[in-house]
Design an enzyme around this catalytic site. Structure first.
Site, PDB file in Angstrom:
ATOM      1  N   GLU A 148      -7.801  -4.107   5.179  1.00 39.38           N
ATOM      2  CA  GLU A 148      -7.633  -3.942   3.736  1.00 39.38           C
ATOM      3  C   GLU A 148      -6.575  -4.891   3.188  1.00 39.38           C
ATOM      4  OE1 GLU A 148      -8.544   0.773   3.133  1.00 39.38           O
ATOM      5  OE2 GLU A 148      -6.807   0.225   4.331  1.00 39.38           O
ATOM      6  N   ASN A 201       0.874  -1.170   0.000  1.00 38.05           N
ATOM      7  CA  ASN A 201       0.000   0.000   0.000  1.00 38.05           C
ATOM      8  C   ASN A 201       0.910   1.217   0.000  1.00 38.05           C
ATOM      9  OD1 ASN A 201      -1.788   2.090   0.472  1.00 38.05           O
ATOM     10  ND2 ASN A 201      -2.892   1.060   2.107  1.00 38.05           N
TER      11      ASN A 201
END
Length: 395
Positions: free
Chosen positions: A379, A8
């Site tokens: 996530e 990320n």
């Protein structure tokens, strides 16, 4: 046994996770973060139980640390501690998938080129996401690279929640309400299906509250409407972002204040929100601990806008069966949850103060018409699941 690496990449950070891929759900082995990328970067690594293996160690470099060097440092740390890891799939959070992607995708040169063309739609996110992709491709030239898009979860919105009242030509060019934080909402939808199937089948507003913040109205586990629109600026006020703003303010800043486009971008993304209102901090914990009137006013505005958005999403859903709080603030701030829910008895929201103070999974009163829950989001696990599925196809 094979493994997946999840990435990320932000403008000044790189979050990463190492997952074991097997017959069951991907299992977290380790996670970490390279912070202050672009400057004097540091690296943190912890195991699946949360024990710190590396605590904010400086990343060595001759100059500033870029995403390639941050990834190299992260990989060295992972392989030093987990030398048997066999990474054959790398999963990436990519903020914008445009009109083409309603689910994760195996990255090809053609797809990467199209995603690069979306950078004007998300100028402070997309280029850094793709920098992480390129760094991973250089480090793992034989691995399957999988993109998971924050916009994908919202691509099934009805027309009225997808359009702006601009000339139709702009809609056809892609000027639409995309919605974001889709990986978080995807995870929460899956968790509701697992632990509260009746609620999952109904009408739920999920509040993802962190430094970035948004709300999503779901029916049957699918996004119907989102507080965020064309960009990650719209909707709720955030740590440093404005949230909803009259476009006339932008015209005023351009015409009367003489601000340049770059100055306005900096103002809207980095100097507004909780930081701008309080003049103290973007961090809700700091504001909650402050006795400053400006800090308390910032909190009051934040919670007022959240109540207003929640009511609007309930109208879009034509009713409300549940509310879920997630994200750093949503999962941990008793005060913010309490203030958002305060005064919403008319819509069926009634909070149990003791359960809320304890961050319990269910914080609504036992017989309240609307069930209110706190579910930690994940996530990275959503990305790892996509790696487990698409990695086999792309191999």
């Amino acid at each position: 046994m094979t493994h997946a690496l999840t990435l990320n990449a932000g403008s000044s950070s790189l979050k990463f996770g190492l997952f074991e891929l097997g017959a069951d759900d991907p299992a977290l082995i380790a996670s970490g973060k390279a912070d202050r990328v672009g400057g004097d970067a540091t690296l943190t690594l912890k195991d699946a139980a949360g024990a710190k293996l590396i605590d904010a160690a400086a990343i060595p470099a001759e100059g500033v640390v870029d995403h390639h060097e941050a990834l190299a440092a992260a990989l060295k740390a992972l392989l030093d501690h987990f030398p048997v890891a066999q990474i054959n799939t790398v999963g990436h959070r990519v903020v914008h998938g445009g009109l083409d992607h309603s689910g994760p995708a195996v990255l090809t040169p053609g797809i990467i080129d199209k995603l690069s063309q979306l950078s004007p739609f998300a100028p402070l996110h997309q280029p850094h996401n793709l920098a992480g992709v390129r760094a991973a491709m250089a480090a793992f030239p034989k691995a399957v690279q999988v993109a998971c898009f924050d916009t994908a979860f919202h691509r099934h919105h009805p027309f009225v929640n997808d359009v702006f009242a601009l000339p139709r030509e702009y809609y056809d060019k892609g000027v639409r309400r995309y919605g974001f934080h889709g990986l978080s909402y995807d995870y929460i939808s899956g968790e509701l299906a697992r632990i509260a199937p009746d609620l999952h089948a109904g009408r739920v507003v999920v509040a993802h509250l962190g430094n970035g913040a948004s709300m999503c109205g779901m029916r049957g586990g699918r996004s119907v409407a989102s507080s965020m629109g064309f960009s990650a600026l719209d909707g709720l006020p955030m740590g440093t972002r404005t949230g909803q703003l009259d476009p006339g303010v932008l015209l005023y800043l351009l015409q009367q204040e003489g601000l340049s486009v770059e100055q306005i971008i900096t103002l809207l993304y980095k100097k507004s929100g909780l930081l701008g209102l309080s003049g103290i901090s973007h961090d809700m914990r700091t504001l909650e601990a402050s006795d400053s009137e400006a800090a308390q006013q910032a909190i009051a505005y934040y919670t007022f806008r959240a109540r207003r958005e929640l009511g609007g999403l309930a109208a879009a859903l034509e009713g409300l069966d549940g509310v879920v709080f997630c994200g750093g603030i949503g999962e941990n701030s008793r005060l913010i949850r309490e203030r958002i829910c305060d005064g919403l008895h008319w819509i069926g929201i009634e909070i149990d103060d003791d359960a809320n103070a304890a961050n319990a999974p269910v914080i609504s009163r036992q017989n309240a018409p609307v069930k209110v829950m706190v579910i930690p989001t994940n996530e990275e696990l959503v990305i790892a699941r996509a790696c487990a599925t698409l990695g086999k196809r792309g191999a």
